[in-house]
Write an enzyme that holds these catalytic residues in place. Structure first.
Site, mmCIF file in Angstrom:
data_model
loop_
_atom_site.group_PDB
_atom_site.id
_atom_site.type_symbol
_atom_site.label_atom_id
_atom_site.label_comp_id
_atom_site.label_asym_id
_atom_site.label_seq_id
_atom_site.Cartn_x
_atom_site.Cartn_y
_atom_site.Cartn_z
ATOM 1 N N CYS A 81 0.872 -1.174 0.000
ATOM 2 C CA CYS A 81 0.000 0.000 0.000
ATOM 3 C C CYS A 81 0.913 1.230 0.000
ATOM 4 O O CYS A 81 1.563 1.514 1.011
ATOM 5 C CB CYS A 81 -0.904 -0.009 1.231
ATOM 6 S SG CYS A 81 -1.984 1.435 1.268
ATOM 7 N N CYS A 220 -4.672 5.987 -4.565
ATOM 8 C CA CYS A 220 -3.985 4.704 -4.369
ATOM 9 C C CYS A 220 -2.529 4.920 -4.763
ATOM 10 O O CYS A 220 -2.233 5.220 -5.927
ATOM 11 C CB CYS A 220 -4.635 3.627 -5.234
ATOM 12 S SG CYS A 220 -3.813 2.036 -5.138
HETATM 13 N N1 LIG Z 1 -6.353 -2.369 -2.376
HETATM 14 C C1 LIG Z 1 -4.965 -2.659 -2.592
HETATM 15 C C2 LIG Z 1 -4.101 -2.369 -1.417
HETATM 16 C C3 LIG Z 1 -4.098 -0.915 -1.023
HETATM 17 C C4 LIG Z 1 -3.389 -0.034 -2.019
HETATM 18 C C5 LIG Z 1 -3.290 1.355 -1.472
HETATM 19 N N2 LIG Z 1 -4.458 2.110 -1.379
HETATM 20 C C6 LIG Z 1 -2.110 2.142 -2.011
HETATM 21 O O1 LIG Z 1 -2.026 3.330 -1.690
HETATM 22 O O2 LIG Z 1 -1.242 1.573 -2.660
HETATM 23 C C7 LIG Z 1 -4.794 -4.151 -2.928
HETATM 24 O O3 LIG Z 1 -5.639 -4.978 -2.550
HETATM 25 O O4 LIG Z 1 -3.793 -4.489 -3.579
#
Ligand SMILES: N[C@@H](CCC[C@H](N)C(=O)O)C(=O)O
Length: 277
Positions: A81, A220
Site C-alpha cells: 500500500c 492509491c
Molecule cells: N487495495 C490494494 C491495497 C491498497 C493499495 C493502497 N491504497 C495504495 O495506496 O497503494 C490491494 O488490494 O492491492
C-alpha cells in the site's frame, strides 16, 4: 485497543499499534473498524508490528524493524500500500517508535522492504520496481477499456481513456470487470487521462481507482506508481517524473537514472483514540 487515524491524499487508514504481535485482527474486526457508519471508517487498516514478531514480516526482520501489516476495508490482505507506507512511516516517527537514519526509514511489507524519506509534509518512498507485463481489459458498464497489467507487489490494471471520455463519467460503484485468469487474486484498476504540463514533471495525468477489497478510493499510491510506469513507457521515456492527480490530491512518481522508483506525497495523522468495541 488504541488507534490513530491517518491519510495520504485522502486514502485513509486506521493505524493499530501491535508491536509484539499480540493482537488477533480477524477480517471481521478489520471490516468493523473500517465501517464508516458503525466503526471508525477507513479504506484500510495498518497494523504496526515488529517484523520479527509477525509470520509474514519475519523474513524481512534483518532489514527492517517494523512490518506494515496492511488490510483492505473488507478484511482481505494486500501485499503493498503506497499511501499506507508513507502514513505508516509518519506514525512510527511521530510515536517515537522509530527514527529515520541517514539512508531513511526501512519498512517491511509483504512485497519486500521499502525505504521512506521524510521531506517536510511529504514522504518519499523508494518503492519496489513496477513491472508492466501484459495487455488486458477492464469493463465498466457497457464500456470496455484496453489496459496494461502492472505488478507493483500488488496487482494493477492501468487503462488510459480515449475518445474524449473524462474520468467523472465512469461509474466505479461496483468493481470493473477484469480477466480472472490473468488476475487470479483480483486487481486494482486505474483509469487515466492526460493533463496539461505542470512544472517539475515530465508528464502529468489524472486517475481514478477502484481498489481490490476497498472499492473506489480517493487515492492509491501503488496505483499511482503503476500509472507512472505505464505513462513513462507509453511516452517512450526510460526515466522521468510523473505528476499523478488523484481525487484526494497529487502524488509524484519518479524513475531516476539509478533505476530507482520513488513515490512521493503527503502523509497526515489526524486523530488518536481508543477502540471500545
Ligand atoms: N487495495 C490494494 C491495497 C491498497 C493499495 C493502497 N491504497 C495504495 O495506496 O497503494 C490491494 O488490494 O492491492
Amino acid at each position: 485497543m488504541l488507534y490513530t487515524k491517518g491519510h495520504g491524499t485522502g486514502n485513509d487508514f486506521v493505524i493499530v499499534p501491535d508491536p509484539d504481535g499480540a493482537l488477533l485482527l480477524t477480517p471481521e474486526r478489520v471490516a468493523r473498524l473500517c465501517d464508516r457508519r458503525f466503526g471508525i471508517g477507513a479504506d484500510g487498516v495498518l497494523r504496526v508490528v515488529r517484523a520479527a514478531k509477525d509470520a509474514d514480516g519475519a523474513a524481512f526482520a534483518a532489514d527492517a524493524e517494523w512490518f506494515m501489516d496492511y488490510r483492505n476495508s473488507d478484511g482481505s490482505i494486500a501485499e503493498m500500500c503506497g499511501n499506507g507506507v508513507r502514513v505508516f512511516a509518519r506514525y512510527l516517527i511521530a510515536s517515537g517508535l522509530a527514527t529515520p537514519g541517514p539512508e531513511g526509514l526501512p519498512v517491511a511489507t509483504r512485497a519486500g522492504v521499502v525505504v521512506a524519506l521524510v521531506e517536510g509534509d511529504e514522504i518519499r518512498v523508494h518503492m519496489r520496481s513496477p513491472r508492466v507485463y501484459a495487455a488486458s481489459t477492464a469493463a465498466v458498464g457497457p464500456l470496455t477499456f484496453p489496459g496494461v497489467a502492472v505488478d507493483c507487489g500488488n496487482p494493477h490494471l492501468v487503462c488510459v481513456l480515449h475518445d474524449g471520455l473524462e474520468l467523472p463519467s465512469l461509474d466505479l460503484s461496483t468493481p470493473p470487470g477484469h480477466d480472472p485468469a490473468l488476475f487470479t487474486a483480483g486487481v486494482n484498476v486505474e483509469f487515466v487521462v492526460p493533463r496539461e504540463p505542470v512544472d517539475g514533471a515530465d508528464l502529468h495525468v489524472a486517475m481514478r481507482v477502484h481498489e481490490r477489497g476497498s472499492g473506489e478510493t480517493l487515492s492509491c499510491g501503488s496505483g499511482a506508481l503503476a500509472v507512472g510506469a505505464a505513462a513513462l513507457r507509453d511516452a517512450g521515456l526510460a526515466t522521468g517524473v510523473v505528476a499523478v492527480d488523484v481525487l484526494g490530491g497529487r502524488l509524484t512518481v519518479t524513475h531516476d537514472e539509478a533505476d530507482r522508483w520513488w513515490l512521493a506525497g503527503p502523509a497526515v495523522l489526524v486523530a488518536s483514540g481508543e477502540v471500545l468495541d
